[in-house]
Design a protein around this motif. Sequence first.
Motif, PDB file in Angstrom:
ATOM      1  N   ALA A 288       0.826  -1.206   0.000  1.00 61.48           N
ATOM      2  CA  ALA A 288       0.000   0.000   0.000  1.00 61.48           C
ATOM      3  C   ALA A 288       0.863   1.259   0.000  1.00 61.48           C
ATOM      4  O   ALA A 288       0.511   2.269  -0.628  1.00 61.48           O
ATOM      5  CB  ALA A 288      -0.941  -0.003   1.203  1.00 61.48           C
ATOM      6  N   LEU A 327      -4.035  -6.871  -8.240  1.00 55.52           N
ATOM      7  CA  LEU A 327      -4.038  -7.032  -6.798  1.00 55.52           C
ATOM      8  C   LEU A 327      -5.353  -6.531  -6.205  1.00 55.52           C
ATOM      9  O   LEU A 327      -5.823  -5.439  -6.549  1.00 55.52           O
ATOM     10  CB  LEU A 327      -2.891  -6.255  -6.151  1.00 55.52           C
ATOM     11  CG  LEU A 327      -1.507  -6.914  -6.219  1.00 55.52           C
ATOM     12  CD1 LEU A 327      -0.801  -6.523  -7.502  1.00 55.52           C
ATOM     13  CD2 LEU A 327      -0.666  -6.501  -5.014  1.00 55.52           C
ATOM     14  N   THR A 328      -5.936  -7.329  -5.319  1.00 57.43           N
ATOM     15  CA  THR A 328      -7.127  -6.909  -4.586  1.00 57.43           C
ATOM     16  C   THR A 328      -6.948  -7.273  -3.117  1.00 57.43           C
ATOM     17  O   THR A 328      -6.385  -8.330  -2.793  1.00 57.43           O
ATOM     18  CB  THR A 328      -8.395  -7.598  -5.131  1.00 57.43           C
ATOM     19  OG1 THR A 328      -8.206  -9.024  -5.097  1.00 57.43           O
ATOM     20  CG2 THR A 328      -8.676  -7.159  -6.555  1.00 57.43           C
ATOM     21  N   PRO A 329      -7.409  -6.421  -2.193  1.00 53.93           N
ATOM     22  CA  PRO A 329      -7.298  -6.748  -0.768  1.00 53.93           C
ATOM     23  C   PRO A 329      -8.086  -8.011  -0.439  1.00 53.93           C
ATOM     24  O   PRO A 329      -9.154  -8.260  -1.004  1.00 53.93           O
ATOM     25  CB  PRO A 329      -7.898  -5.519  -0.088  1.00 53.93           C
ATOM     26  CG  PRO A 329      -7.809  -4.425  -1.094  1.00 53.93           C
ATOM     27  CD  PRO A 329      -7.991  -5.079  -2.425  1.00 53.93           C
ATOM     28  N   ASP A 330      -7.543  -8.814   0.495  1.00 53.82           N
ATOM     29  CA  ASP A 330      -8.242 -10.043   0.868  1.00 53.82           C
ATOM     30  C   ASP A 330      -9.162  -9.840   2.069  1.00 53.82           C
ATOM     31  O   ASP A 330      -9.795 -10.789   2.537  1.00 53.82           O
ATOM     32  CB  ASP A 330      -7.244 -11.174   1.147  1.00 53.82           C
ATOM     33  CG  ASP A 330      -6.379 -10.940   2.388  1.00 53.82           C
ATOM     34  OD1 ASP A 330      -6.573  -9.912   3.072  1.00 53.82           O
ATOM     35  OD2 ASP A 330      -5.512 -11.784   2.662  1.00 53.82           O
ATOM     36  N   TRP A 335      -3.379  -9.677   0.476  1.00 57.13           N
ATOM     37  CA  TRP A 335      -3.775  -9.416  -0.907  1.00 57.13           C
ATOM     38  C   TRP A 335      -4.021 -10.720  -1.651  1.00 57.13           C
ATOM     39  O   TRP A 335      -3.440 -11.764  -1.338  1.00 57.13           O
ATOM     40  CB  TRP A 335      -2.653  -8.660  -1.632  1.00 57.13           C
ATOM     41  CG  TRP A 335      -2.300  -7.350  -0.999  1.00 57.13           C
ATOM     42  CD1 TRP A 335      -1.424  -7.147   0.026  1.00 57.13           C
ATOM     43  CD2 TRP A 335      -2.828  -6.076  -1.347  1.00 57.13           C
ATOM     44  NE1 TRP A 335      -1.363  -5.813   0.343  1.00 57.13           N
ATOM     45  CE2 TRP A 335      -2.208  -5.126  -0.487  1.00 57.13           C
ATOM     46  CE3 TRP A 335      -3.751  -5.625  -2.295  1.00 57.13           C
ATOM     47  CZ2 TRP A 335      -2.489  -3.767  -0.545  1.00 57.13           C
ATOM     48  CZ3 TRP A 335      -4.030  -4.278  -2.357  1.00 57.13           C
ATOM     49  CH2 TRP A 335      -3.408  -3.361  -1.496  1.00 57.13           C
ATOM     50  N   TRP A 336      -4.886 -10.633  -2.658  1.00 58.18           N
ATOM     51  CA  TRP A 336      -4.967 -11.656  -3.689  1.00 58.18           C
ATOM     52  C   TRP A 336      -4.251 -11.098  -4.916  1.00 58.18           C
ATOM     53  O   TRP A 336      -4.537  -9.984  -5.357  1.00 58.18           O
ATOM     54  CB  TRP A 336      -6.406 -11.997  -4.047  1.00 58.18           C
ATOM     55  CG  TRP A 336      -7.119 -12.788  -2.993  1.00 58.18           C
ATOM     56  CD1 TRP A 336      -8.139 -12.381  -2.188  1.00 58.18           C
ATOM     57  CD2 TRP A 336      -6.869 -14.157  -2.656  1.00 58.18           C
ATOM     58  NE1 TRP A 336      -8.534 -13.381  -1.345  1.00 58.18           N
ATOM     59  CE2 TRP A 336      -7.771 -14.496  -1.613  1.00 58.18           C
ATOM     60  CE3 TRP A 336      -5.970 -15.113  -3.115  1.00 58.18           C
ATOM     61  CZ2 TRP A 336      -7.796 -15.759  -1.036  1.00 58.18           C
ATOM     62  CZ3 TRP A 336      -5.988 -16.383  -2.534  1.00 58.18           C
ATOM     63  CH2 TRP A 336      -6.892 -16.697  -1.515  1.00 58.18           C
ATOM     64  N   VAL A 337      -3.309 -11.881  -5.456  1.00 57.64           N
ATOM     65  CA  VAL A 337      -2.549 -11.472  -6.635  1.00 57.64           C
ATOM     66  C   VAL A 337      -2.890 -12.410  -7.786  1.00 57.64           C
ATOM     67  O   VAL A 337      -2.808 -13.635  -7.643  1.00 57.64           O
ATOM     68  CB  VAL A 337      -1.032 -11.517  -6.372  1.00 57.64           C
ATOM     69  CG1 VAL A 337      -0.270 -10.965  -7.567  1.00 57.64           C
ATOM     70  CG2 VAL A 337      -0.676 -10.738  -5.113  1.00 57.64           C
ATOM     71  N   TYR A 347      -0.969 -13.227  -0.868  1.00 57.79           N
ATOM     72  CA  TYR A 347       0.277 -12.518  -0.587  1.00 57.79           C
ATOM     73  C   TYR A 347       0.062 -11.660   0.652  1.00 57.79           C
ATOM     74  O   TYR A 347      -0.931 -10.926   0.730  1.00 57.79           O
ATOM     75  CB  TYR A 347       0.697 -11.629  -1.755  1.00 57.79           C
ATOM     76  CG  TYR A 347       2.014 -10.916  -1.520  1.00 57.79           C
ATOM     77  CD1 TYR A 347       3.203 -11.507  -1.897  1.00 57.79           C
ATOM     78  CD2 TYR A 347       2.060  -9.670  -0.909  1.00 57.79           C
ATOM     79  CE1 TYR A 347       4.426 -10.883  -1.669  1.00 57.79           C
ATOM     80  CE2 TYR A 347       3.264  -9.034  -0.667  1.00 57.79           C
ATOM     81  CZ  TYR A 347       4.448  -9.637  -1.061  1.00 57.79           C
ATOM     82  OH  TYR A 347       5.651  -9.010  -0.823  1.00 57.79           O
ATOM     83  N   ARG A 348       0.976 -11.747   1.601  1.00 56.03           N
ATOM     84  CA  ARG A 348       0.897 -10.922   2.800  1.00 56.03           C
ATOM     85  C   ARG A 348       2.160 -10.078   2.917  1.00 56.03           C
ATOM     86  O   ARG A 348       3.270 -10.566   2.727  1.00 56.03           O
ATOM     87  CB  ARG A 348       0.729 -11.765   4.062  1.00 56.03           C
ATOM     88  CG  ARG A 348      -0.613 -12.468   4.138  1.00 56.03           C
ATOM     89  CD  ARG A 348      -0.893 -12.986   5.538  1.00 56.03           C
ATOM     90  NE  ARG A 348      -1.064 -11.906   6.505  1.00 56.03           N
ATOM     91  CZ  ARG A 348      -2.215 -11.265   6.708  1.00 56.03           C
ATOM     92  NH1 ARG A 348      -3.279 -11.583   5.977  1.00 56.03           N
ATOM     93  NH2 ARG A 348      -2.308 -10.327   7.607  1.00 56.03           N
ATOM     94  N   ASP A 349       1.958  -8.793   3.224  1.00 59.42           N
ATOM     95  CA  ASP A 349       3.077  -7.904   3.440  1.00 59.42           C
ATOM     96  C   ASP A 349       3.863  -8.331   4.671  1.00 59.42           C
ATOM     97  O   ASP A 349       3.276  -8.687   5.703  1.00 59.42           O
ATOM     98  CB  ASP A 349       2.592  -6.462   3.663  1.00 59.42           C
ATOM     99  CG  ASP A 349       2.174  -5.799   2.360  1.00 59.42           C
ATOM    100  OD1 ASP A 349       2.867  -5.982   1.359  1.00 59.42           O
ATOM    101  OD2 ASP A 349       1.170  -5.078   2.376  1.00 59.42           O
TER     102      ASP A 349
END
Length: 355
Positions: A288, A327-330, A335-337, A347-349
Motif C-alpha cells: 500500500a 491485486l485486490t485486498p483479501d 492481498w490476492w494477486v 500474498y501478505r506484506d
Amino acid sequence: MTALPRLSPTLRSVAALAEAGLISPETADALAPVGQRYAVAVTPEIAAALHAGAGDGVARQFLPDARELVTLPEELPDPIGDAPHSPVPGIVHRYADRLLLKLVSTCAVYCRFCFRREMVGPGKEMLSAEETEAALAYIADHPAIWEVILTGGDPLVLSARRLREIKARLDAIPHVGALRIHTRVPVVAPERITGELVEALGGRLPVHILIHANHADEFTPAARAAVARLVDAGIPLFGQSVLLRGVNDSVPALTDLFRTMVSLRIKPHYLHHGDLAPGTAHFRLPLAEGMALMRALRGPLSGLALPTYMLDIPGGYGKVPVTADYLTPDGQGGWWVTDPQGRRHAYRDTGESHN
C-alpha cells in the motif's frame, strides 16, 4: 571451469570495510556473522562515493546490517521461484518466448537486499564449459525462445572475450531475436565498460541493457561516463530499481533517481517491490505504501520518467504490475494477486510500515 577475469581491488569482508573506514571496528565485530553468511563486496567506485558523503541512499545498499540475520517465516531461499523453471543449470525458462541465461553467479558488488543472495557469491563462480554448452543447446532446441536475458550474478563481470564468444553463439541461433543484459557494472565498476567490451556486444542480435540503480547518488562522474559510452555505441539502456526502505522510499528520492536516469538517456523501466529474500524485511515496504508513492509521482513526474511498479509473485508464478487489475485486498490485511495465467495467489506484506 573457466576462471573469471580479475576485478579491480574490492573490499570483500567486514574486516576490510572497517580497515577502509566505512564501518567502525566496534561495528565490524557485531557484523562479522553477517559477512560469514552472506557475500560482501564493495568496489572502489562505491567506496569512493561513500567516503565522499553519498549518504544512506548508497550505504544501506552495500554495507552489512545485523538485521540480515533475522529471517522471517515467509522469507524464502528462492523467493521468486527460479528453481522450478530451471530445466538445465544456468537456464530459467518461466515464459515461453524468453528465458534467463545465468552464466555467472558472482557480482562486482553484493546488494544487501539481493533476492538471489543464497545463490550468488564467492565459490559459486560460473557455469562449466559442459554446462554452458548444455544451456546453449537448450536455447537452440526450443524455437519458441525469442529473447535471451543474460543475468546472474552479473554477466558484465565476464571478460570482453567471453562476452564476444557468447554473443556469437547466440547470434547463430536463428529463432533468437533479441538479447537483454541485466547489470550493475556500469554504475558500480564503470572502468569495466571499455571500448573492447562495447565492441563485444556487436553482431546480429540487438542488445538492450537494463542497469540496476536505486539512488541518484550511485551515478558518479565515472558511472555517467560509462553509461554514455554504451548509449553512444547505440545500445538502448533501461533502468530497473528496487523500492527500498531508507534508500528511495520518498517522492523526492524517486523523482531524483528517475530524472537522473532520463537525463543520462536511461529509460526507467521497472520499480520492483522487494522480494521475500531472507534477512531483508527491514528493506521492504508494504504494498500500500508503494502504491501511494506511485500515485504521488504520477502527474508531478513526467510519464517519460515513470517506471512500472512490479511484484514478482513468490513461488515462480511470474511478475505483474502492482495495480488494481492484478491485486485486490483479501479483507484480512493481505492481498490476492492474479498471475499472468489468471490464477490467484495469497500474498501478505512482511515489510516495515511507517504507520
